[in-house]
Motif scaffolding. Structure first.
Motif, PDB file in Angstrom:
ATOM      1  N   TRP B 288     -39.394  37.632  38.688  1.00  0.00           N
ATOM      2  CA  TRP B 288     -40.780  37.934  38.338  1.00  0.00           C
ATOM      3  C   TRP B 288     -40.938  38.202  36.847  1.00  0.00           C
ATOM      4  CZ3 TRP B 288     -44.545  36.249  40.917  1.00  0.00           C
ATOM      5  CH2 TRP B 288     -44.415  36.085  42.307  1.00  0.00           C
ATOM      6  N   SER B 289     -39.915  38.817  36.257  1.00  0.00           N
ATOM      7  CA  SER B 289     -40.070  39.064  34.826  1.00  0.00           C
ATOM      8  C   SER B 289     -40.024  37.750  34.054  1.00  0.00           C
ATOM      9  CB  SER B 289     -39.032  40.059  34.315  1.00  0.00           C
ATOM     10  OG  SER B 289     -37.748  39.530  34.472  1.00  0.00           O
ATOM     11  N   SER B 290     -39.261  36.745  34.559  1.00  0.00           N
ATOM     12  CA  SER B 290     -39.295  35.433  33.895  1.00  0.00           C
ATOM     13  C   SER B 290     -40.704  34.870  33.905  1.00  0.00           C
ATOM     14  CB  SER B 290     -38.386  34.431  34.610  1.00  0.00           C
ATOM     15  OG  SER B 290     -37.053  34.694  34.331  1.00  0.00           O
ATOM     16  N   MET B 291     -41.324  34.913  35.072  1.00  0.00           N
ATOM     17  CA  MET B 291     -42.682  34.377  35.166  1.00  0.00           C
ATOM     18  C   MET B 291     -43.642  35.216  34.314  1.00  0.00           C
ATOM     19  SD  MET B 291     -42.234  31.729  36.835  1.00  0.00           S
ATOM     20  CE  MET B 291     -43.740  30.992  37.416  1.00  0.00           C
ATOM     21  N   PHE B 323     -47.362  44.711  23.194  1.00  0.00           N
ATOM     22  CA  PHE B 323     -46.509  45.775  23.714  1.00  0.00           C
ATOM     23  C   PHE B 323     -46.259  45.605  25.200  1.00  0.00           C
ATOM     24  CE2 PHE B 323     -47.175  47.903  19.715  1.00  0.00           C
ATOM     25  CZ  PHE B 323     -45.903  48.417  19.523  1.00  0.00           C
ATOM     26  N   LEU B 324     -47.221  45.015  25.902  1.00  0.00           N
ATOM     27  CA  LEU B 324     -46.993  44.816  27.336  1.00  0.00           C
ATOM     28  C   LEU B 324     -45.943  43.737  27.597  1.00  0.00           C
ATOM     29  CD1 LEU B 324     -50.606  45.262  28.635  1.00  0.00           C
ATOM     30  CD2 LEU B 324     -48.730  46.888  28.597  1.00  0.00           C
ATOM     31  N   VAL B 325     -45.820  42.751  26.684  1.00  0.00           N
ATOM     32  CA  VAL B 325     -44.798  41.716  26.872  1.00  0.00           C
ATOM     33  C   VAL B 325     -43.405  42.304  26.758  1.00  0.00           C
ATOM     34  CG1 VAL B 325     -43.929  39.511  26.064  1.00  0.00           C
ATOM     35  CG2 VAL B 325     -46.315  39.988  25.912  1.00  0.00           C
ATOM     36  N   ALA B 326     -43.292  43.408  26.005  1.00  0.00           N
ATOM     37  CA  ALA B 326     -41.964  43.976  25.804  1.00  0.00           C
ATOM     38  C   ALA B 326     -41.365  44.455  27.122  1.00  0.00           C
ATOM     39  CB  ALA B 326     -42.053  45.141  24.813  1.00  0.00           C
ATOM     40  N   VAL B 327     -42.222  44.851  28.064  1.00  0.00           N
ATOM     41  CA  VAL B 327     -41.706  45.485  29.281  1.00  0.00           C
ATOM     42  C   VAL B 327     -40.824  44.563  30.131  1.00  0.00           C
ATOM     43  CG1 VAL B 327     -42.363  46.668  31.388  1.00  0.00           C
ATOM     44  CG2 VAL B 327     -43.560  47.160  29.271  1.00  0.00           C
ATOM     45  N   PRO B 328     -41.287  43.341  30.479  1.00  0.00           N
ATOM     46  CA  PRO B 328     -40.403  42.516  31.314  1.00  0.00           C
ATOM     47  C   PRO B 328     -39.057  42.220  30.661  1.00  0.00           C
ATOM     48  CG  PRO B 328     -42.403  41.298  30.733  1.00  0.00           C
ATOM     49  CD  PRO B 328     -42.611  42.703  30.329  1.00  0.00           C
ATOM     50  N   SER B 329     -39.025  42.088  29.333  1.00  0.00           N
ATOM     51  CA  SER B 329     -37.734  41.855  28.679  1.00  0.00           C
ATOM     52  C   SER B 329     -36.842  43.069  28.857  1.00  0.00           C
ATOM     53  CB  SER B 329     -37.921  41.583  27.191  1.00  0.00           C
ATOM     54  OG  SER B 329     -38.766  40.489  27.001  1.00  0.00           O
TER      55      SER B 329
END
Lengths: 95, 543, 198, 198
Positions: B288-291, B323-329
């Motif tokens: 899910w984090s990839s997507m 900043f929200l994109v940082a979370v899945p990484s």
């Protein structure tokens, strides 16, 4: 599974019906353009265009009979397009 | 015959011999190797260019070249590294080679289109070379080709941009092929949650390739048209808005960063569980984090433009989303580390490189936070801090993942084992050199040295000297690594089918694989990373 | 708090948390590799999920990220909110120099002189390609774009000399497009301003 | 080894390609939206310059051809080869008509001195220059797609004539049809945006 091996065949009359709707909508959009409604003109023209496009997509392009992969991915593409335009407006409109 | 001939001995389509068996092949494995050759060629050139650039900067004033050449060189370094190395490296080489095998099938869905993409890739590269030698030479605009400079520039911008356009098309067609293969060629018994993570990462990458690449296509078309016809769409004197170019450019080029890093993350997600001999932690979270990265990564492009003069509202929105994109990484990094917890860890070159990836990528990601925050970005934007940041991500991340993938799959692709000792030396030197190279650049950026500077103020000299010094160590390490890999052919120690104790399907087939990948129908596991019973098997390999 | 302090605090906040996180990640990684090496721990456990843990490590980074966003945005507002009494100076960028134009139409090339203790607002334009006005000492940077007027401001709180650089690549002599900021006492500034421009 | 043709897979591949085309034009529509917001008055003036009748005529032509392409696919599935050929020839003919109209339209504009970098546009209102710049780029790119679509339809026609496309194998025709409909879709938006604005 998204496997629909038997293709759906549209009848000529269905296609002709869609064509008539499309031609009628073209008439409406040209007609409306002569009526001045200020800023409403663009949204109305675009709404009619969207309606026409949905007809083309659903019937001429068979979208109504396709599996989920195509339908969902098309929705994804259109959303991405809306984001492209919408997010650019965060900049352009507030500059 | 006890063993089936490998794909080196049989061509697809059958009957082709000699060079034709390569140039006309439909075999995804041969194409992967052909990409490998081309990409390594470009990587070497761009690496040498980078080394020359850093040498120039080691002392103030002119060291080895003039400003014109320097500017062309950093543009060339950027264009090659982005379009000819980082974007195609993992998807086109390892994706082509292993995606069909991991899905339990014999080829990609459009094998001829796959060959066509390779030719597009070669033509794009060729055009880039041609643009060096004709007309006024290679552009000196930086790989971003910002208008109006790129439109007024007398150099070969048009040709270079066309090359990039063709390369984009190649990348997009590869993505198209992968998505179709993923949906239609997957073994019928393999459900969505039984797919290896490398393939999942390629799938999300492929969507970005399909949806984002056309934006750069149209942008570059417009640059070419602008140069030919001076329409004025980006010319402020004719009513155009140069900032819209930047929007369009980053609308692709930011997602392109995810085209580069997502497959690398996929490689790491394969390597960590295999050498920990423990199933990956949080499989679903990683999928899910990839997507999520692929989707959210497409919403943050304008964080490259905080200082460009765009509206403050935009800065607010894009900073928040960034900043929200940082979370899945972050979730991915935590999952990899949790995978090692209570595992049975075996140190090997690919695993060491994967650990280096985690460290370097984390530095890259965390320095990205400084750039995502609006206030601090203003200070470090367009400085060496940015240069160091994206090299941590693109080189420490994608580059090291590429090296890791090379060491991980080398026995499978070529059927030979390499020496571990030299590989360790190479990797360690490369990583030490890396830190020496880029940490000074982070500090230089914080002190205020802008990027793309041929010369600099005296206070920046120490940092630049150190960075150049580190570059040499790093390149030395990389050379050791590659020479060691090439030496494996000479030694010719045959590799077993499963040298590492891997569980995904590519380890179930001989090394190198036969032309149709699977001799018998492969057995699909309920969970791709189930290591029960792997233990004894690797003992037999006698390592 | 001046904008410079605001930005610097943001730097310390983000870099501080980053260093702690990086340290934690690295220590964990190295510990695991050493502690669970195969010779010592031949039989691995099979742990595939721990939803509680996963939710925790999704939510906490999200909160940290949002706090960073907030701090960053506050410091950005400091850079954008110009005091009303700011002195206005027009800046015009060209290949490859900076022209500063004062209210009395005095022009100065590559030398920006301002009185100490004043807020200075710079209205930045370009007459050709895109340039970037970068004054590292005061943490300000803004692009100069033809057809647009962008602004930046700083509070000239200490006397001294600072360098101004071009941050947006603009051509062959990009790196030579350097100017000087001189912050001088008010009297010296008045004398300088009254002098004919050469 | 695929023993049979996976029609759905071929179709998915084609749709993916169409997405990239949609986004390709999407980039231009981003520009249109932004510039329309910037110069609404000039866009209205520009829109008045374009001939609504020709525009409407072209819309009708494209809709008709879209219908016949869809009908040709129905025909091939029902096994009537002659009808398929007829429908396809008519569609290609429609594409030709469209191009002829476009030729006269562009010709008239160019005759009036309205073309990229022309004196009239460069010295005139900037918004108008942008409007016509976009007009030429979008309709030009669209025209190119019409030509590509006609080539695809002609190839399908040749394959039908050669008997390589029939009721059981018509993916080539199906996919060319999809492409042709996409060209139509884009025109459906181009028409109101350029010919009918305000």
């Amino acid at each position: 599974m998204d496997n629909q091996d038997k293709p759906h065949v549209l009848s000529y009359s269905q296609l002709a019906g869609v064509l008539i709707i499309l031609l009628a909508l073209t008439g409406v959009t040209v007609g409306v353009s002569y009526v001045h409604m200020g800023f409403l003109n663009v949204p109305i023209a675009l709404a009619i265009a969207c309606l026409k496009v949905s007809f083309v997509l659903l019937f001429f392009m068979h979208l109504k009979y396709e599996g989920p992969v195509i339908v969902l991915s098309l929705i994804g593409t259109v959303s991405f397009l809306m984001i492209m335009i919408g997010f650019t407006f965060w900049d352009v409109a507030f500059r | 015959m006890t063993s089936t001939p490998s794909f080196y001995h049989q061509s697809a389509p059958p009957g082709l011999t000699g060079i034709k068996a390569w140039l006309l092949t439909h075999d995804h494995k041969r194409l992967g190797l052909m990409y490998l050759g081309a990409v390594l060629f470009w990587f070497t050139i761009a690496m040498v260019l980078g080394l020359l650039l850093r040498t120039e900067l080691m002392s103030q004033g002119r060291t080895i070249m003039g400003p014109g050449l320097y500017n062309s060189f950093f543009t060339l370094h950027g264009v090659i590294m982005v379009f000819l190395f980082a974007i195609p490296a993992i998807p086109a080489i390892f994706g082509n080679f292993f995606l069909p095998i991991q899905l339990g099938t014999d080829d990609v869905f459009f094998p001829r289109l796959n060959l066509f993409s390779w030719y597009l890739f070669m033509i794009g590269g060729l055009l880039a070379i041609v643009s060096l030698f004709v007309g006024d030479g290679f552009p000196d605009t930086g790989w971003t080709f910002y208008v109006p400079f790129s439109i007024q520039n007398s150099k070969n911008v048009g040709l270079t941009v066309t090359a990039a356009f063709i390369l984009g098309m190649s990348s997009m067609l590869t993505g198209l092929n992968f998505v179709t293969t993923f949906h239609r060629m997957r073994d019928k018994r393999m459900g969505l949650m039984q797919i290896p993570l490398f393939t999942w990462s390629l799938y999300s990458t492929a969507w970005v390739q399909i949806l984002a690449t056309p934006v750069i296509g149209i942008t570059f078309i417009l640059v070419v048209l602008e140069r030919l016809l001076s329409i004025g769409l980006f010319d402020p004197d004719k009513g155009g808005d140069p900032l819209l170019y930047q929007h369009l450019f980053w609308m692709y080029s930011h997602p392109a960063v995810y085209i580069m890093i997502l497959p690398g993350m996929g490689v790491i997600s394969e390597i960590i569980p295999v050498f920990s001999r423990k199933s990956i932690f949080g499989y679903k979270a990683i999928v899910w984090s990839s997507m999520a990265i692929a989707i959210a990564g497409s919403l943050v492009w304008a964080h490259h433009m905080y200082t460009s003069g765009m509206s403050d509202v935009s800065v607010f929105v894009f900073s928040l989303l960034t900043f929200l994109v940082a979370v899945p990484s972050a979730v991915k990094v935590f999952s990899w580390i949790a995978t090692m917890y209570k595992g049975s860890i075996e140190m090997t070159p690919p695993f060491l490189l994967a650990l280096m990836f985690i460290y370097l990528f984390s530095v890259g990601g965390l320095t990205g936070l400084v750039l995502g925050a609006a206030g601090t970005d203003i200070h470090v934007h367009d400085t060496h801090f940015v240069v160091a940041h994206f090299h941590f991500v693109m080189f420490g991340g994608t580059g090291f993942a590429f090296f890791a993938a090379l060491h991980y799959w080398w026995p499978k692709m070529f059927g030979v084992m390499y020496t571990f000792r030299a590989a360790y030396w190479g990797a360690v030197l490369a990583a030490i050199g890396f830190m020496f190279h880029y940490v000074p650049m982070l500090i230089l950026g914080l002190q205020g040295m802008p990027r793309r500077y041929y010369d600099y103020l005296p206070q920046y000299e120490t940092g630049n000297f150190l960075a150049g010094f580190g570059a040499y160590i790093m390149v030395f390490g990389i050379i050791i690594m590659f020479v060691n890999l090439l030496m494996s052919f000479r030694k010719g120690v045959p590799a077993p089918a499963d040298p590492w104790g891997g569980t995904t399907l590519e380890w179930k087939v001989p090394s190198p694989p036969p032309v149709h990948n699977f001799i018998d129908k492969p057995q699909i596991m309920d969970f791709p990373y189930d290591f029960k019973g792997v233990g004894e098997q690797s003992q037999k390999n006698g390592r | 708090m001046t904008p410079v302090q605001g930005v610097d605090r943001t730097f310390w906040y983000i870099l501080g948390i980053s260093i702690i996180l990086l340290f934690g990640i690295t220590v964990m990684m190295v510990c695991f590799v050493v502690k669970y090496r195969r010779s010592k721990n031949p039989v691995p456990s099979d742990i595939r999920d721990n939803y509680k843990l996963e939710i925790v490590w999704t939510i906490i980074p999200t909160l940290i990220a949002l706090s960073m966003f907030y701090v960053g945005w506050q410091s950005y507002l400091g850079l954008r909110t110009v005091p009303k009494d700011a002195m206005q100076i027009e800046v015009s960028a060209q290949m490859y120099s900076w022209i500063f134009i004062y209210a009395n139409e005095k022009e100065s090339e590559n030398e920006l002189v301002v009185p100490v203790g004043k807020a200075i607002k710079l209205n930045i334009k370009s007459i050709d390609v895109i340039h970037g006005f970068y004054l590292p000492a005061f943490r300000i940077k803004v692009d100069a774009v033809r057809g647009m007027t962008n602004y930046a401001w700083f509070f000239a709180d200490r006397v001294g000399e600072y360098s101004i650089q071009c941050s947006q690549y603009c051509g062959v002599n990009h790196s030579a497009m350097v100017a000087k900021l001189r912050i001088v006492p008010q009297e010296e500034f008045d004398a300088w301003l009254a002098k004919e421009s050469d | 080894m695929r023993s049979e043709i996976d029609r759905v897979g071929l179709k998915i591949g084609m749709w993916l390609f169409l997405y990239s085309e949609i986004i390709l034009f999407g980039g231009l529509f981003v520009l249109y939206a932004a510039y329309f917001h910037k110069h609404p008055a000039s866009f209205a003036v520009g829109g008045k310059e374009l001939n609504r009748v020709i525009g409407a005529l072209n819309t009708v032509v494209l809709l008709l051809s879209s219908f016949t392409v869809a009908a040709s696919i129905t025909a091939i599935q029902k096994g009537s080869r002659k009808l398929t050929i007829g429908f396809l020839i008519f569609s290609i003919f429609c594409g030709f008509i469209f191009l002829v109209n476009k030729y006269f339209e562009w010709g008239a504009k160019i005759h009036h001195g309205i073309y990229p970098n022309s004196e009239t546009l460069v010295n005139g209102e900037p918004g108008l220059n942008i409007f016509f710049g976009l007009y030429y780029v979008i309709t030009g790119l669209h025209g190119l797609h019409i030509i590509i679509g006609m080539v695809l339809l002609s190839i399908s026609l040749a394959l039908v004539l050669a008997g390589k496309i029939d009721g059981s194998r018509f993916s080539m025709l199906d996919n060319s049809g999809l492409y042709w409909h996409l060209v139509d879709l884009i025109w459906i938006f181009v028409f109101p945006l350029f010919y009918l604005v305000l």
